[in-house]
Design a protein around this motif. Structure first.
Motif, PDB file in Angstrom:
ATOM      1  N   LYS A  54       0.914  -1.337   0.016  1.00 26.11           N
ATOM      2  CA  LYS A  54       0.066   0.086   0.070  1.00 26.11           C
ATOM      3  C   LYS A  54       1.046   1.389  -0.042  1.00 26.11           C
ATOM      4  O   LYS A  54       2.060   1.274   0.329  1.00 26.11           O
ATOM      5  CB  LYS A  54      -0.804   0.193   1.367  1.00 26.11           C
ATOM      6  N   ILE A  55       0.307   2.431  -0.324  1.00 23.44           N
ATOM      7  CA  ILE A  55       0.960   3.604  -0.041  1.00 23.44           C
ATOM      8  C   ILE A  55       0.402   4.185   1.332  1.00 23.44           C
ATOM      9  O   ILE A  55      -0.886   4.556   1.567  1.00 23.44           O
ATOM     10  CB  ILE A  55       0.460   4.897  -1.236  1.00 23.44           C
ATOM     11  N   LEU A  56       1.447   4.179   2.207  1.00 20.45           N
ATOM     12  CA  LEU A  56       1.069   4.520   3.721  1.00 20.45           C
ATOM     13  C   LEU A  56       1.157   6.236   3.830  1.00 20.45           C
ATOM     14  O   LEU A  56       2.547   6.743   3.650  1.00 20.45           O
ATOM     15  CB  LEU A  56       1.955   3.761   4.370  1.00 20.45           C
ATOM     16  N   PHE A  57       0.191   6.775   4.205  1.00 21.57           N
ATOM     17  CA  PHE A  57       0.365   8.272   4.575  1.00 21.57           C
ATOM     18  C   PHE A  57       0.213   8.416   5.879  1.00 21.57           C
ATOM     19  O   PHE A  57      -0.801   7.811   6.650  1.00 21.57           O
ATOM     20  CB  PHE A  57      -1.079   9.022   3.931  1.00 21.57           C
ATOM     21  N   PHE A  58       1.082   9.412   6.642  1.00 20.88           N
ATOM     22  CA  PHE A  58       1.007   9.493   7.845  1.00 20.88           C
ATOM     23  C   PHE A  58       1.747  11.086   8.105  1.00 20.88           C
ATOM     24  O   PHE A  58       2.382  11.410   7.066  1.00 20.88           O
ATOM     25  CB  PHE A  58       1.509   8.622   8.914  1.00 20.88           C
ATOM     26  N   THR A  59       1.534  11.410   9.093  1.00 13.02           N
ATOM     27  CA  THR A  59       2.086  13.055   9.559  1.00 13.02           C
ATOM     28  C   THR A  59       3.453  12.883   9.631  1.00 13.02           C
ATOM     29  O   THR A  59       4.373  13.476   8.613  1.00 13.02           O
ATOM     30  CB  THR A  59       1.379  13.693  10.721  1.00 13.02           C
ATOM     31  N   HIS A  60       4.209  12.224  10.671  1.00 13.73           N
ATOM     32  CA  HIS A  60       5.518  11.800  10.807  1.00 13.73           C
ATOM     33  C   HIS A  60       5.699  10.782  11.642  1.00 13.73           C
ATOM     34  O   HIS A  60       4.675  10.305  12.346  1.00 13.73           O
ATOM     35  CB  HIS A  60       6.363  13.227  11.420  1.00 13.73           C
ATOM     36  N   GLY A  61       6.934  10.097  11.724  1.00 12.64           N
ATOM     37  CA  GLY A  61       7.322   9.115  12.610  1.00 12.64           C
ATOM     38  C   GLY A  61       7.612   9.306  14.081  1.00 12.64           C
ATOM     39  O   GLY A  61       7.916  10.468  14.219  1.00 12.64           O
ATOM     40  N   MET A  62       7.292   8.536  15.058  1.00 13.25           N
ATOM     41  CA  MET A  62       7.822   8.586  16.344  1.00 13.25           C
ATOM     42  C   MET A  62       8.855   7.489  16.618  1.00 13.25           C
ATOM     43  O   MET A  62       8.989   6.626  15.784  1.00 13.25           O
ATOM     44  CB  MET A  62       6.366   8.636  17.242  1.00 13.25           C
ATOM     45  N   ALA A  63       9.345   7.652  17.890  1.00 12.47           N
ATOM     46  CA  ALA A  63      10.224   6.774  18.410  1.00 12.47           C
ATOM     47  C   ALA A  63      11.518   6.554  17.671  1.00 12.47           C
ATOM     48  O   ALA A  63      11.666   7.587  16.559  1.00 12.47           O
ATOM     49  CB  ALA A  63       9.617   5.102  18.218  1.00 12.47           C
ATOM     50  N   ALA A  64      12.303   5.884  18.045  1.00 11.43           N
ATOM     51  CA  ALA A  64      13.772   5.918  17.276  1.00 11.43           C
ATOM     52  C   ALA A  64      14.414   4.646  17.015  1.00 11.43           C
ATOM     53  O   ALA A  64      13.969   4.102  15.899  1.00 11.43           O
ATOM     54  CB  ALA A  64      14.666   6.603  18.257  1.00 11.43           C
ATOM     55  N   SER A  65      15.307   4.290  17.749  1.00 17.23           N
ATOM     56  CA  SER A  65      16.167   2.927  17.208  1.00 17.23           C
ATOM     57  C   SER A  65      15.187   2.018  16.741  1.00 17.23           C
ATOM     58  O   SER A  65      15.521   1.329  15.637  1.00 17.23           O
ATOM     59  CB  SER A  65      16.886   2.559  18.446  1.00 17.23           C
ATOM     60  N   GLY A  66      14.269   1.548  17.362  1.00 21.00           N
ATOM     61  CA  GLY A  66      13.143   0.518  17.151  1.00 21.00           C
ATOM     62  C   GLY A  66      12.719   0.558  15.500  1.00 21.00           C
ATOM     63  O   GLY A  66      12.342  -0.419  15.250  1.00 21.00           O
ATOM     64  N   THR A  67      12.587   1.947  15.126  1.00 21.04           N
ATOM     65  CA  THR A  67      11.955   2.076  14.064  1.00 21.04           C
ATOM     66  C   THR A  67      12.677   1.469  12.834  1.00 21.04           C
ATOM     67  O   THR A  67      11.927   0.878  11.834  1.00 21.04           O
ATOM     68  CB  THR A  67      11.725   3.395  13.837  1.00 21.04           C
ATOM     69  N   VAL A  68      13.931   1.576  12.910  1.00 23.02           N
ATOM     70  CA  VAL A  68      14.836   1.141  11.714  1.00 23.02           C
ATOM     71  C   VAL A  68      14.898  -0.350  11.946  1.00 23.02           C
ATOM     72  O   VAL A  68      14.652  -0.831  10.677  1.00 23.02           O
ATOM     73  CB  VAL A  68      16.297   1.443  11.836  1.00 23.02           C
ATOM     74  N   ILE A  69      14.815  -0.935  12.672  1.00 21.25           N
ATOM     75  CA  ILE A  69      14.848  -2.475  13.038  1.00 21.25           C
ATOM     76  C   ILE A  69      13.472  -2.887  12.519  1.00 21.25           C
ATOM     77  O   ILE A  69      13.432  -3.862  11.601  1.00 21.25           O
ATOM     78  CB  ILE A  69      15.030  -2.887  14.402  1.00 21.25           C
ATOM     79  N   ALA A  70      12.259  -2.036  12.927  1.00 24.98           N
ATOM     80  CA  ALA A  70      10.983  -2.574  12.457  1.00 24.98           C
ATOM     81  C   ALA A  70      10.719  -2.383  10.745  1.00 24.98           C
ATOM     82  O   ALA A  70      10.316  -3.274  10.189  1.00 24.98           O
ATOM     83  CB  ALA A  70       9.862  -1.715  13.173  1.00 24.98           C
ATOM     84  N   VAL A  71      11.274  -1.556  10.345  1.00 22.64           N
ATOM     85  CA  VAL A  71      11.343  -1.313   8.838  1.00 22.64           C
ATOM     86  C   VAL A  71      11.902  -2.259   8.179  1.00 22.64           C
ATOM     87  O   VAL A  71      11.417  -2.981   7.166  1.00 22.64           O
ATOM     88  CB  VAL A  71      11.714   0.104   8.340  1.00 22.64           C
TER      89      VAL A  71
END
Lengths: 140, 419
Positions: A54-71
């Motif tokens: 999908k094309i995911l729209f959101f305002t901006h991202g939160m949180a930090a280190s875990g985000t890279v791992i999660a993506v």
């Protein structure tokens, strides 16, 4: 069809149905890394929707280190979005993950997507050229 | 981006394929954020390669096989087990062996395997004004604010690219103009301990400021531990830098903190705001306690001393798990001071290198292949003295939680009830 100009953050091309989240998103914790489903109470009625392709729209991202791992986990499990539109500003961890996993990202479109794009609309993101095309669902 | 000759050579592959690939990604990243050039980093805090996240291990192994080496001093974030007490954590042999393989590769790549969220407790204290790349939001905020070091909010495997190249794009908190105060906060609450400082941090970072640079007045003589907790919770919003004039590194006065332009309006924080944080985090319904978990971020020796003095000569309730988490440099001192013994006699343990949400109980997606990951038990009611842990712990472990003051955490561990 609506065409918006947006800033290229991570080059690439992706097309798919829109998922429009008019709020910030912490990819770590709010997307199930195995299934790609949005989770948690904060995502409202989109809870359970899958971001895969999908094309995911959101305002901006939160949180930090875990985000890279999660993506990176989401991408390697084959459930990544086809492209991301960060409406207000790009955040560093989301972008870092998308560069590593090859997910196109654009930001700050010249029209407000929350007025012009609905979940389910068809969207083409040509990030390299900074173009977002929206084909509303009913006209498809 | 304008690149130096050295950076251009890296990009062209003259320093090997690992450096080339890392540089390509750093340039793409820098261009996305309109960075004009790179800065030289003098320290990197990198991912610790948890076997419960297979991609973090893939990344390390990919760069290891390309011959990548950390070119600047580089420490590592928590990993997925205590490297020596893994059996006591209930970690299976094949899991432990895989984690030890990763450990060996990280060391071969010149990473100092500190496995901590508080690398400053392992001696990594970069000079004021120096540029770094760091995972771990609490460390970014601590180093930015308390030490005056320059770090963006970096994540996961990405910071290792800066270790391999020694470079980071110059934007965000690496630029002077983004380090000036944006919000004046008048703290009119009485902060009794570092748990309260954590509550203050969450209130400001998550609910008041958003992504700005708060400047705090009304803070009196904070301890090192208070600032550690405050930094960790400010970071739970999108704050990576705050100033306390006269305390933190970059501002002696309000004027300095705001680069000359002190705002007219101030935001007042009251006792009610602090109490509201505790109320928000109180999801526990059952008065019985299943786990008391301390050391988020990793405890200092002083924090462990307090725990030891409270538990000495007493026994925890048999139904309660009692953990204290720290960095190995601190544990060595805790061992020699007799604190570890006191905590073990109480029935608890001091673990290192990991934490309860980073180990086998981590909310993972896909672990490395061919390892056994035990099924997560029902953690029931989770008690901690850390607002950061109370915020993230129950969510990640899918249980209920409550944040209590340290003395009350110990009482809960002894009686098996938190209320």
């Amino acid at each position: 069809m609506i065409e918006m100009k947006a800033k290229c953050i991570v080059k690439g091309y992706g097309e798919g149905e829109a998922i429009v989240l008019n709020q910030s998103l912490s990819i770590f914790g709010q997307i199930n890394m195995l299934t790609g489903e949005l989770m948690g109470h904060d995502v409202g009625e989109l809870r359970g929707k899958c971001v895969k392709g999908k094309i995911l729209f959101f305002t901006h991202g939160m949180a930090a280190s875990g985000t890279v791992i999660a993506v990176n986990e989401i991408a390697s499990n084959g459930v990544a979005p086809a492209a991301i539109v960060q409406v207000t500003y790009p955040d560093t961890p989301t972008v870092q993950g998308c560069i590593m996993s090859g997910i196109p990202v654009v930001s700050q479109p010249d029209m407000n997507p929350f007025d012009h794009v609905k979940t389910g609309d068809w969207v083409e993101v040509d990030s390299t050229r900074g173009i977002v095309r929206v084909i509303p669902k009913k006209n498809k | 981006m304008k690149l130096t000759r050295e950076e251009q050579e890296m990009l062209e592959g003259k320093k090997g394929p690992a450096v080339q690939k890392a540089m390509e990604m750093l340039v793409e990243y820098g261009e996305g954020f309109n960075a004009e050039c790179m800065v030289d980093v003098n320290y990197v805090h990198a991912d610790g390669g948890q076997v419960v996240f297979h991609k973090t291990v893939d990344h390390i192994e990919e760069y290891h096989s390309r011959g990548a080496l950390a070119r600047v001093p580089a420490s590592t974030e928590v990993t997925a087990m205590d490297m020596s007490q893994w059996k006591e954590m209930g970690i299976p042999e094949d899991y432990a062996q895989r984690q030890k393989d990763v450990d060996k590769k990280l060391k071969e790549m010149n990473f100092a395997c500190t496995y901590t969220c508080t690398p400053y407790l392992a001696g990594y204290i970069p000079p004021k004004g120096s540029h770094i790349a760091s995972v771990e939001s609490s460390n970014q905020t601590f180093m930015n604010s308390v030490l005056g070091v320059r770090s963006n909010r970096d994540g996961g495997q990405f910071t290792s690219l800066s270790a391999f190249t020694g470079k980071y794009p110059k934007f965000g908190y690496h630029l002077d103009e983004n380090r000036k105060g944006t919000h004046l906060i008048n703290v009119r609450a009485e902060l009794k301990d570092s748990t309260d400082y954590g509550a203050l941090g969450l209130h400001i970072g998550r609910y008041v400021v958003g992504s700005g640079v708060p400047v705090l007045k009304g803070i009196k003589n904070p301890t090192f531990e208070d600032l550690k907790a405050l930094s960790a919770l400010m970071a739970q919003g999108a704050v990576a830098l705050y100033h306390i004039p006269g305390v933190t590194a970059e501002a002696q006065t309000l004027e300095e903190a705001f680069h000359g332009q002190i705002p007219k309006d101030e935001i007042v924080v009251t006792q009610k705001d602090i109490e509201a944080v505790y109320e928000r985090l109180k999801t526990a319904k059952d008065p019985r306690v299943n786990i008391v978990d301390l050391g988020c971020p990793h405890y200092t020796l002083e924090e462990i001393r307090k725990v030891a003095s409270l538990v000495r000569g007493r026994k925890k309730h048999t139904d309660v798990i009692f953990n204290v988490w720290t960095v190995r440099t601190v544990k060595i001192l805790a061992d020699s001071m007799g604190y570890t013994g006191a905590i073990e006699d109480f029935g608890g343990r001091i673990f290192t290198d990991s934490c309860i949400t980073s180990c086998q109980w981590s909310p993972t997606s896909r672990p490395c292949s061919n390892i056994t990951v035990p099924k997560r038990p029902n953690f029931g009611t989770f008690v901690t003295d850390s607002v950061k842990h109370g915020w993230g712990g129950p969510l990640q472990l899918e249980c209920e939680g409550v944040v209590l003051k340290l003395e009350d955490c110990i009482k809960a561990a002894i009686t098996g009830r938190w209320c």
